[in-house]
Design a protein around this motif. Structure first.
Motif, PDB file in Angstrom:
ATOM      1  N   ASP A 195      44.149   1.209  37.692  1.00 48.96           N
ATOM      2  CA  ASP A 195      44.053   1.379  36.230  1.00 48.96           C
ATOM      3  C   ASP A 195      42.637   1.754  35.813  1.00 48.96           C
ATOM      4  OD1 ASP A 195      46.725   0.784  35.984  1.00 48.96           O
ATOM      5  OD2 ASP A 195      46.415  -1.275  35.271  1.00 48.96           O
ATOM      6  N   ALA A 196      41.643   1.120  36.427  1.00 42.66           N
ATOM      7  CA  ALA A 196      40.250   1.419  36.095  1.00 42.66           C
ATOM      8  C   ALA A 196      39.896   2.850  36.473  1.00 42.66           C
ATOM      9  CB  ALA A 196      39.322   0.438  36.805  1.00 42.66           C
ATOM     10  N   LEU A 214      38.842   8.465  34.655  1.00 42.33           N
ATOM     11  CA  LEU A 214      39.183   9.876  34.579  1.00 42.33           C
ATOM     12  C   LEU A 214      39.439  10.295  33.141  1.00 42.33           C
ATOM     13  CD1 LEU A 214      41.545  10.270  37.672  1.00 42.33           C
ATOM     14  CD2 LEU A 214      39.173  11.032  37.459  1.00 42.33           C
ATOM     15  N   ASP A 215      40.129   9.450  32.389  1.00 51.19           N
ATOM     16  CA  ASP A 215      40.396   9.763  30.986  1.00 51.19           C
ATOM     17  C   ASP A 215      39.103   9.846  30.198  1.00 51.19           C
ATOM     18  OD1 ASP A 215      43.460   7.790  30.701  1.00 51.19           O
ATOM     19  OD2 ASP A 215      43.096   9.789  31.506  1.00 51.19           O
ATOM     20  N   ILE A 216      38.175   8.925  30.450  1.00 49.46           N
ATOM     21  CA  ILE A 216      36.901   8.925  29.733  1.00 49.46           C
ATOM     22  C   ILE A 216      36.111  10.181  30.074  1.00 49.46           C
ATOM     23  CG2 ILE A 216      34.655   7.773  29.602  1.00 49.46           C
ATOM     24  CD1 ILE A 216      36.212   5.110  29.855  1.00 49.46           C
ATOM     25  N   GLU A 217      36.071  10.548  31.341  1.00 49.00           N
ATOM     26  CA  GLU A 217      35.367  11.755  31.750  1.00 49.00           C
ATOM     27  C   GLU A 217      35.979  12.987  31.070  1.00 49.00           C
ATOM     28  OE1 GLU A 217      32.540  12.101  33.485  1.00 49.00           O
ATOM     29  OE2 GLU A 217      32.443   9.912  33.550  1.00 49.00           O
TER      30      GLU A 217
END
Length: 115
Positions: free
Chosen positions: A28-29, A34-37
Motif C-alpha cells: 500500500d505504501a 507512486l500516486d504521489i510521484e
C-alpha cells in the motif's frame, strides 16, 4: 526448553499473519508513493506549462485551471486586473526563492565592463 506442537503452531500462525499484514502495508505504501510521484509530476507540468495549456484546452478545463491557479478568482474593474490570490504552489515558490536573497543578482542586458 522445548515447546509443545500446538504452541509452536499458534506462534507460527501469528507470525505468518503479522508478516502478511506487514507485506500488505508495504505494498500500500509503495502504491501511495507512486500516486504521489504521479500527482507531483502532473502538478509540475501544469505549473510550468500553464500558458500553453490555457491555449490548448476547452472552456471547462480553462475554468478548472483558472480555479486552481487563482482560487479566489480574478478581479477585473473594466480597465485592469487586481492583484489575485494565487495558489499555494506559487506562495511556496516565492518563499523558497526569497531564501536566495544573499546572492548577487545576475548580469542583465547591459554590457559587462572589463576589469
Amino acid at each position: 526448553g522445548r515447546i509443545d506442537q500446538p504452541t509452536y503452531e499458534r506462534q507460527r500462525d501469528k507470525l505468518r499473519e503479522e508478516l502478511t499484514l506487514a507485506e500488505m502495508a508495504l505494498s500500500d505504501a509503495r502504491l501511495a508513493e507512486l500516486d504521489i510521484e504521479g500527482v507531483l509530476g502532473f502538478a509540475e507540468h501544469v505549473l510550468t506549462n500553464a500558458g500553453r495549456l490555457w491555449t490548448e484546452v476547452p472552456l471547462d478545463q480553462k475554468q478548472r485551471l483558472q480555479q486552481a491557479l487563482f482560487p479566489m478568482g480574478l478581479d477585473f474593474d473594466g480597465a485592469g486586473f487586481g492583484t489575485p490570490v494565487t495558489c499555494l504552489a506559487f506562495t511556496q515558490l516565492q518563499l523558497s526563492q526569497a531564501g536566495d536573497s544573499s546572492l548577487a543578482s545576475p548580469t542583465g542586458f547591459e554590457p559587462v565592463s572589463p576589469p
